[in-house]
Design an enzyme around this catalytic site. Sequence first.
Site, PDB file in Angstrom:
ATOM      1  CG  ASN A   9      -1.756   1.225   1.362  1.00 43.92           C
ATOM      2  OD1 ASN A   9      -1.881   2.004   0.428  1.00 43.92           O
ATOM      3  ND2 ASN A   9      -2.358   1.403   2.525  1.00 43.92           N
ATOM      4  CD1 TRP A  10       3.444   0.991  -2.842  1.00 41.22           C
ATOM      5  CD2 TRP A  10       3.564   2.160  -4.732  1.00 41.22           C
ATOM      6  NE1 TRP A  10       4.160   0.243  -3.732  1.00 41.22           N
ATOM      7  CE2 TRP A  10       4.250   0.935  -4.918  1.00 41.22           C
ATOM      8  CE3 TRP A  10       3.504   3.050  -5.794  1.00 41.22           C
ATOM      9  CZ2 TRP A  10       4.878   0.591  -6.110  1.00 41.22           C
ATOM     10  CZ3 TRP A  10       4.115   2.723  -6.992  1.00 41.22           C
ATOM     11  CH2 TRP A  10       4.801   1.502  -7.150  1.00 41.22           C
ATOM     12  CE  LYS A  11      -0.247   3.145   4.852  1.00 36.25           C
ATOM     13  NZ  LYS A  11      -0.140   3.298   6.322  1.00 36.25           N
ATOM     14  CG  HIS A  94      -5.912   1.602   5.305  1.00 33.34           C
ATOM     15  ND1 HIS A  94      -5.464   2.519   6.234  1.00 33.34           N
ATOM     16  CD2 HIS A  94      -4.885   0.731   5.106  1.00 33.34           C
ATOM     17  CE1 HIS A  94      -4.222   2.212   6.579  1.00 33.34           C
ATOM     18  NE2 HIS A  94      -3.847   1.138   5.909  1.00 33.34           N
ATOM     19  CD  GLU A  96      -3.087   5.341   6.818  1.00 27.30           C
ATOM     20  OE1 GLU A  96      -2.050   4.973   7.406  1.00 27.30           O
ATOM     21  OE2 GLU A  96      -3.175   5.415   5.575  1.00 27.30           O
ATOM     22  CD  GLU A 167      -3.515  -2.558   7.483  1.00 25.95           C
ATOM     23  OE1 GLU A 167      -2.390  -2.625   6.978  1.00 25.95           O
ATOM     24  OE2 GLU A 167      -4.256  -1.587   7.347  1.00 25.95           O
ATOM     25  N   GLY A 173       2.180   2.188  10.997  1.00 22.78           N
ATOM     26  CA  GLY A 173       3.066   3.340  10.889  1.00 22.78           C
ATOM     27  C   GLY A 173       3.700   3.761  12.198  1.00 22.78           C
ATOM     28  CB  SER A 213       5.112  -1.912  11.982  1.00 25.84           C
ATOM     29  OG  SER A 213       4.630  -0.607  12.248  1.00 25.84           O
ATOM     30  N   GLY A 234       2.841  -1.226   4.341  1.00 32.03           N
ATOM     31  CA  GLY A 234       2.895   0.200   4.082  1.00 32.03           C
ATOM     32  C   GLY A 234       4.294   0.652   3.727  1.00 32.03           C
ATOM     33  N   GLY A 235       5.004   1.208   4.717  1.00 34.17           N
ATOM     34  CA  GLY A 235       6.309   1.828   4.487  1.00 34.17           C
ATOM     35  C   GLY A 235       7.321   0.956   3.776  1.00 34.17           C
TER      36      GLY A 235
END
Length: 249
Positions: A9-11, A94, A96, A167, A173, A213, A234-235
């Site tokens: 997920n590049w967000k 998600h 977010e 999640e 994050g 994470s 994510g990251g």
Amino acid sequence: MRKPIIAGNWKMNNTISQSLKLINEIKSYNLNENVEVVVCVSFTSLYEVKKELKGTNIKLGAQNMHWEDSGAYTGEISPLMLKEIGIDYCIIGHSERRQYFNETDETVNKKIKSALRHGIKPIVCVGETLEDREKAKEKEIVKEQVLKALEGINKKEEIENIVIAYEPIWAIGTGKTASSDDANEMCGFIRNTISKKYGVDISKNIRIQYGGSVKPNNIKELMDKEEIDGALVGGASLNASDFVKLINY
């Protein structure tokens, strides 16, 4: 046998040129053919990234969609727009989106039904807050999210096209990760919830990811667990080398 699925997920990261650079870096590696790989990129990069993925086994995903095919919804993206690009997956619900953009269990359900109607596979996110976990309400919260997300979806072939991503919000994050045992327990609880609603056969086939994470140093421990079928990343998905280490765990 459930095929593992690793989704990045590049967000809200990467311009079109940056997206193309990253996807070509990922393509340059030898990827584990026994893992389904998905990249969920920003709307502006979807079309160009899709062209770069031609001839590969990497699947393309969006990060959100509206449930209506068209209409007066300024700034929204419809499933028809995504389908014409040729996307395979869409992240829905998600944390977010729930936290910052007022996503609800009701809108999640509408989006899932719309995605399935158009042949788009939903990656449905569920997970508790730190406060929920500290109050020992995590299973209650997650069960409610799962059941409300799937309300009115009864066809076997539709349910088995859904991927559920557990999640825990407190691990997204933050650098904190649920222990592999905790993650496995919750993924098993979700599978049991599916089993009670749809039966054992369907619950055995549905894929349940862990997200929060996930990094190269913890992916193998997570993937060794019986109930965990992949990761929503994510990251670490923004770095080609790290993402490939997750795929080739």
